[in-house]
Design a protein around this motif. Sequence first.
Motif, PDB file in Angstrom:
ATOM      1  N   SER A 113       0.813  -1.221   0.000  1.00 38.18           N
ATOM      2  CA  SER A 113       0.000   0.000   0.000  1.00 38.18           C
ATOM      3  C   SER A 113       0.841   1.262   0.000  1.00 38.18           C
ATOM      4  O   SER A 113       0.327   2.355   0.242  1.00 38.18           O
ATOM      5  CB  SER A 113      -0.922   0.006   1.234  1.00 38.18           C
ATOM      6  N   THR A 135       2.441   3.032  -2.422  1.00 38.79           N
ATOM      7  CA  THR A 135       2.098   4.045  -3.421  1.00 38.79           C
ATOM      8  C   THR A 135       0.763   4.707  -3.095  1.00 38.79           C
ATOM      9  O   THR A 135       0.595   5.917  -3.245  1.00 38.79           O
ATOM     10  CB  THR A 135       2.057   3.416  -4.824  1.00 38.79           C
ATOM     11  N   ASN A 136      -0.191   3.922  -2.644  1.00 48.09           N
ATOM     12  CA  ASN A 136      -1.494   4.467  -2.287  1.00 48.09           C
ATOM     13  C   ASN A 136      -1.374   5.506  -1.176  1.00 48.09           C
ATOM     14  O   ASN A 136      -2.101   6.503  -1.144  1.00 48.09           O
ATOM     15  CB  ASN A 136      -2.418   3.329  -1.847  1.00 48.09           C
ATOM     16  N   TYR A 137      -0.424   5.293  -0.284  1.00 57.04           N
ATOM     17  CA  TYR A 137      -0.217   6.216   0.836  1.00 57.04           C
ATOM     18  C   TYR A 137       0.178   7.611   0.343  1.00 57.04           C
ATOM     19  O   TYR A 137      -0.271   8.622   0.880  1.00 57.04           O
ATOM     20  CB  TYR A 137       0.860   5.647   1.750  1.00 57.04           C
ATOM     21  N   GLY A 194      -2.616   8.131  -3.557  1.00 58.57           N
ATOM     22  CA  GLY A 194      -4.039   7.817  -3.604  1.00 58.57           C
ATOM     23  C   GLY A 194      -4.392   6.788  -4.652  1.00 58.57           C
ATOM     24  O   GLY A 194      -5.562   6.442  -4.812  1.00 58.57           O
ATOM     25  N   GLN A 195      -3.393   6.282  -5.377  1.00 57.96           N
ATOM     26  CA  GLN A 195      -3.627   5.241  -6.381  1.00 57.96           C
ATOM     27  C   GLN A 195      -2.938   3.957  -5.934  1.00 57.96           C
ATOM     28  O   GLN A 195      -1.792   3.978  -5.490  1.00 57.96           O
ATOM     29  CB  GLN A 195      -3.113   5.669  -7.746  1.00 57.96           C
ATOM     30  N   SER A 196      -3.646   2.861  -6.090  1.00 66.01           N
ATOM     31  CA  SER A 196      -3.181   1.591  -5.559  1.00 66.01           C
ATOM     32  C   SER A 196      -2.625   0.683  -6.649  1.00 66.01           C
ATOM     33  O   SER A 196      -3.231   0.531  -7.710  1.00 66.01           O
ATOM     34  CB  SER A 196      -4.342   0.872  -4.853  1.00 66.01           C
ATOM     35  N   THR A 197      -1.497   0.077  -6.365  1.00 59.61           N
ATOM     36  CA  THR A 197      -0.958  -0.938  -7.265  1.00 59.61           C
ATOM     37  C   THR A 197      -1.953  -2.066  -7.452  1.00 59.61           C
ATOM     38  O   THR A 197      -2.131  -2.589  -8.557  1.00 59.61           O
ATOM     39  CB  THR A 197       0.344  -1.513  -6.687  1.00 59.61           C
ATOM     40  N   ASP A 254      -5.755  -0.136  -8.739  1.00 59.37           N
ATOM     41  CA  ASP A 254      -5.678   0.749  -9.904  1.00 59.37           C
ATOM     42  C   ASP A 254      -4.653   0.265 -10.923  1.00 59.37           C
ATOM     43  O   ASP A 254      -4.566   0.797 -12.029  1.00 59.37           O
ATOM     44  CB  ASP A 254      -5.321   2.173  -9.460  1.00 59.37           C
ATOM     45  N   CYS A 272       1.856   1.358  -9.896  1.00 56.67           N
ATOM     46  CA  CYS A 272       2.792   1.680  -8.828  1.00 56.67           C
ATOM     47  C   CYS A 272       3.574   2.918  -9.255  1.00 56.67           C
ATOM     48  O   CYS A 272       4.157   2.935 -10.346  1.00 56.67           O
ATOM     49  CB  CYS A 272       3.754   0.510  -8.589  1.00 56.67           C
TER      50      CYS A 272
END
Length: 333
Positions: free
Chosen positions: A180, A182-184, A187-190, A193, A196
């Motif tokens: 998580s 990149t999401n941190y 706001g986009q998740s490997t 979405d 990465c």
Amino acid sequence: MSLAELICPAGTPAALRTAVDAGADAVYCGFQDATNARNFPGLNFTPEELEEAVAYAHARGAKVLLALNTYPPAGKVDLWRQAADSGARFGVDAFIVADMGVADYIARNHPGVRLHLSVQAAASSPEAIRYYAQHFGVKRVVLPRILTIPEIRKIRQEIPCEIETFIFGNHGLMVEGRCSLTNYLTGQSTNMDGVCSPASEVEYIRDEATGTMSSCLGGFTIDRFGPEEKAGYPTICKGRYTAPHRPEGYYAFEEPVSLNLSRLLPDLIGAGVHAFKIEGRQRSKAYVRSVVSAFRRAVDDIRAGRAANIEDLVALTEGQKQTQGAFETKKWR
């Protein structure tokens, strides 16, 4: 099937044709959306391009594996179902899946198409792999890069499906399907979405006074490179960070090294590995041609009982170092 099938990356239609022409037994690719874990601008296939690519590969004796290896967010599963329906209609040879719901949909609606379990599912035990095989008819599992050859051999003896392992490219040790980071920041998740370190969040800043280059993601500095260093793409897990006890900067998660198992191919075949996977859907046609051709020669030499002769591929790797990772941590014979 015979052991040592060569599975090669295809980030674009041109790369797919290049991989097939260089000797790939199969290529893996994805649509231009969140259904695959390499959802970057300029990569992947439109439906029309995939249909043409399948025809091109099949005419030359190669297979096409469609990656649907991300996790649908709640209420948005239709995109993944539509992708599966399109892939089946175009005649792909297998789907690479991670999410149980996607696997179930394909097993029920397209039972004639093989299911391969993505490394994103992080299935590394015989019990987990058997569950997917029994409930969804999975025919092959792509194993995480953290397993030793003795562990792979033992797993092979206890599961009813084929094994695929990575042999070259990115040596990511974050638990696949669970990261998580990149999401941190963006706001986009490997995992949901398919991206990465999205390109829209990447920035390179040069310090004219010192000649250093900073690579940034989401406004945060991920690494800083000296004038003679090659600036890498900013992924959080491979960034260098400073701390009070490490003011010089250090790799807090993992160093950007590349996996190269060319010398271990005979051992992997001996352990029962059915397919060798090359990572690199974001790479150029030149990269695909060079790496696929080299491993095609190596696999053919091994099948013929000859010693494989792999040229030095360090210039094509992600970092300045190559590794055999967990695969080299024990003696096997």
